[in-house]
Design a protein around this motif. Structure first.
Motif, PDB file in Angstrom:
ATOM      1  N   ARG A  72       0.824  -1.209   0.000  1.00  0.00           N
ATOM      2  CA  ARG A  72       0.000   0.000   0.000  1.00  0.00           C
ATOM      3  C   ARG A  72       0.858   1.258   0.000  1.00  0.00           C
ATOM      4  O   ARG A  72       0.746   2.125   0.866  1.00  0.00           O
ATOM      5  CB  ARG A  72      -0.944  -0.009   1.203  1.00  0.00           C
ATOM      6  N   ARG A  73       1.738   1.328  -0.975  1.00  0.00           N
ATOM      7  CA  ARG A  73       2.592   2.500  -1.168  1.00  0.00           C
ATOM      8  C   ARG A  73       2.654   2.782  -2.663  1.00  0.00           C
ATOM      9  O   ARG A  73       2.462   1.892  -3.481  1.00  0.00           O
ATOM     10  CB  ARG A  73       4.007   2.246  -0.621  1.00  0.00           C
ATOM     11  N   LYS A  74       2.930   4.027  -3.033  1.00  0.00           N
ATOM     12  CA  LYS A  74       2.952   4.406  -4.435  1.00  0.00           C
ATOM     13  C   LYS A  74       4.310   4.072  -5.048  1.00  0.00           C
ATOM     14  O   LYS A  74       5.319   4.675  -4.689  1.00  0.00           O
ATOM     15  CB  LYS A  74       2.666   5.900  -4.585  1.00  0.00           C
ATOM     16  N   GLU A 107       7.189   6.655  -6.386  1.00  0.00           N
ATOM     17  CA  GLU A 107       7.153   7.846  -5.539  1.00  0.00           C
ATOM     18  C   GLU A 107       7.566   7.519  -4.107  1.00  0.00           C
ATOM     19  O   GLU A 107       8.443   8.171  -3.542  1.00  0.00           O
ATOM     20  CB  GLU A 107       5.748   8.459  -5.547  1.00  0.00           C
ATOM     21  N   GLU A 108       6.936   6.506  -3.517  1.00  0.00           N
ATOM     22  CA  GLU A 108       7.219   6.152  -2.127  1.00  0.00           C
ATOM     23  C   GLU A 108       8.197   4.986  -2.007  1.00  0.00           C
ATOM     24  O   GLU A 108       8.712   4.733  -0.920  1.00  0.00           O
ATOM     25  CB  GLU A 108       5.915   5.818  -1.401  1.00  0.00           C
TER      26      GLU A 108
END
Length: 278
Positions: free
Chosen positions: A107-109, A112-113
């Protein structure tokens, strides 16, 4: 503060799919080879963990188009490094397939993340081979995924050895193939080695928590405090373990404290009412 920690613990643990790996296996360290290695060969293969040390971000590899690219230009935040060789017909494929399978559960982009980088430790492999496997594994991801979220690099022998030595990854060539461990490395944006993940199957909670730890340099120690309070990394099982007793004890203490506060408050209110009535 304790209540805040418990709420965050529950928020972290519930969506992290704490069950077994998708293929039913437990992530463990493996070695891949096509022929049985000699004792001398096996002695030089493995992972010497270098937690807390930094990898050299000034190293230059070739990207999928053959252009030179520095690690510093790719490692801009939490990064997962997969040491592989693209011609491998065995566990290197399973390792990258395992990453492609778990990415939709993180659950991270991506891009980007966090970022994933496959790095070939075979100096004879050309960039066009890396480009081919980039299309294969990015195509295997079942959710929308940016092109820069997973990069596939090649390099010369000296540069490769500098990186693998920095992460403590020891391998040996055996003909056209290699004897090598099966491990991934999670690093922070400044190159600090945060965690090693072993095997070809990934637990979403292990990857997510390792990435949260790798973010510490940007978000301060709050996340690391919560992760450390709710979870412990078991070096034997190579996975994060939920601290059930610690969190349960905290819930009991908070509940008892709240009940005591309720009794004290209602007792004082009743005393004032009786005094006013008299």
């Amino acid at each position: 503060m304790l209540r805040y920690l418990v709420v965050l613990c529950l928020a972290l643990v519930l969506p992290l799919h704490c069950g077994a790996a998708t293929d039913g296996s437990t992530p463990t360290e493996e070695h891949h080879h096509h022929a049985a290695p000699s004792a001398a060969e096996a002695a030089g293969v493995g992972v010497a963990e270098r937690l807390g040390e930094k990898i050299p971000l000034d190293l230059t590899f070739n990207d999928e188009a053959g252009r030179p690219v520095r690690l510093a230009d790719l490692v801009t935040g939490p990064t997962i490094i997969l040491p592989v060789y693209y011609r491998c017909t065995n566990v290197c494929n399973f390792l990258q397939n395992g990453m492609a399978a778990v990415i939709p559960e993180i659950r991270r982009k991506p891009g980007e993340e966090y970022r994933v980088i496959s790095v070939s430790f075979d100096e004879t492999e050309p960039p066009d081979l890396a480009a081919r496997y980039r299309r294969i594994y990015q195509g295997a991801i079942t959710t929308p995924f940016p092109e820069n979220g997973w990069r596939f690099l090649t390099g010369d022998a000296t540069t490769i050895r500098q990186l693998t030595d920095a992460i403590g990854y020891r391998f040996q060539r055996k003909g056209r193939d290699f004897v090598h461990p099966v491990a991934s490395v999670v690093i922070a944006g400044d190159g600090t080695i945060i965690r090693y993940l072993y095997g070809t199957a990934f637990l979403p909670k292990d990857v997510t928590l390792a990435l949260l730890e790798a973010r510490e340099g940007k978000v301060g120690k709050t996340i690391r405090t919560v992760v450390g309070y709710c979870f412990s990394f078991d070096p034997k099982q190579k996975t994060y373990v939920f601290n059930l007793l610690r969190v349960s004890a905290t819930v009991v203490i908070l509940t008892a404290g709240a009940f005591l506060a309720f009794l004290l408050t209602t007792g004082r209110t009743g005393a004032r009412q009786r005094k006013g009535g008299s």
